[in-house]
Design a protein around this motif. Structure first.
Motif: not given
Length: 360
Positions: A151-155, A174-181, A238-244, A252-257
């Motif tokens: 999850d890349t949930l930014w503003y 592209g949008g957030p797929t290409m440049g953020h997530g 805003e958050t950047s999250e990965l879960r396995f 899991e990791v939750e951070h931003l940048y």
């Protein structure tokens, strides 16, 4: 001592300059290039760079370089990288490295004919925790991979897109797929390995852009893992999250940048407390970032190996993006390897056109 130059002295260039400085006597930043002469001069003064050049061609003519850091807007990444390869100079290029799979394949062909190599900046692959996670997977400690999410949930507000090259297919790709997530799901791909199929949607919900401002995907991996991916620039918290989710633990990791070990948690499955014990055996306060990747990049140059992230790795991530857009815009599942030169999503991520294009 190795010698580096930076092309493009906008915001991200400072992260590269800081990483070069942190590398100490392994490498020296000897020159910068920017179309804005005043900005280049100010950057050079701030970072103690001895020379400023007006264009890349001049830089390559007069400097003896080991690597050029490409930090310009996305549309110029491939042309600049091709110039460097023609001069047999290594390239470290910011994300997204290209605007399409076609451009990636052009770079791959040029790299084969050059003594230089191209590496993409996907710095989150190189944080200590991500390296440890991949090692524990390889050692079988975590068991089989089952479920994952990225999850890349930014503003980003409307003013963010006032910069001319943002929010368009022909300049940003592209949008957030290409440049953020891209950073989060690239890390996911580096952990889970080859992906197999994508079912996706993309929408333009709120921003006055040509690209999407949110996308979602369901992904199946070659090892059977199922995953979800969300990329947004509409999310005030805003958050950047990965879960396995593995057989023996959830990681899991939750951070931003950028993350440190403190951003990661490991929850063992019943009877597998040894997983958490092993995770805690190595602890680090290092932040995932350009410094980590540059250190590994220089190690590769010293050993004569191809620097990571290789063009093969990069192509896998870029194909993932193309497949996500293709699935979203055609309403069909897209499999790995399906997007070839005869596919409209090969030459541009927009492919057949975004569903909202005619509404602008």
């Amino acid at each position: 001592m190795r010698r580096a130059a930076i092309v493009g002295t906008g915001a991200i260039a400072a992260a590269h300059a800081e990483a070069l400085r942190a590398a100490g006597d392994r490498i020296e930043l000897v020159a910068v290039v920017d179309v804005d002469a005043d900005r280049a001069a100010a950057f050079a003064q701030e970072w103690g760079v001895p020379r400023v050049h007006p264009r890349l061609a001049t830089l390559l003519d007069v400097e003896d370089l080991d690597v050029v850091h490409v930090c310009t807007p996305p549309r110029s990444h491939v042309p600049l990288a091709l110039e460097c390869l023609a001069a047999n100079v290594n390239v470290l290029v910011e994300k997204p490295p290209a605007l399409s799979l076609s451009e990636i394949d052009t770079l791959i062909a040029a790299e084969r004919a050059s003594a230089g190599r191209v590496a993409t900046v996907f710095q989150h692959r190189f944080g200590p925790a991500a390296i440890r996670l991949r090692r524990m997977i390889a050692d079988g400690v975590l068991g089989r991979s089952l479920v994952a999410k990225s999850d890349t949930l930014w503003y980003r507000d409307g003013a963010y897109f006032d910069v001319p090259w943002r929010g368009s297919w022909d300049s940003e790709g592209g949008g957030p797929t290409m440049g953020h997530g891209i950073h989060q799901f690239d890390l996911m791909l580096s952990v889970l390995g080859p992906w197999q199929e994508i079912r996706a949607l993309a929408a333009r919900q709120a921003r006055d852009v040509a690209t999407e401002d949110v996308s979602m995907a369901l992904v199946t991996f070659a090892d059977g893992t199922v995953a979800s991916v969300i990329n947004s620039v509409l999310s005030p918290r805003e958050t950047s999250e990965l879960r396995f989710d593995f057989e023996h633990a959830t990681v899991e990791v939750e951070h931003l940048y950028g993350y440190t070990d403190a951003h990661w948690t490991v929850t063992p499955a019943p009877g597998h407390d040894d997983v958490a014990t092993r995770w805690r055996e190595e602890q680090s306060g290092i932040v995932s970032g350009h410094k980590c990747q540059l250190a590994v990049f220089l190690d590769a140059l010293d050993s004569g190996e191809t620097p990571p992230v290789t063009m093969a790795d990069t192509r896998n991530t870029m194909e993932f993006i193309a497949a996500l857009y293709a699935s979203a815009f055609t309403g069909t599942a897209v499999k790995a390897g399906q997007i070839g030169p005869d596919n409209p999503f090969y030459a541009t991520m927009e492919g057949i056109g975004a569903p909202w294009a005619n509404a602008r």
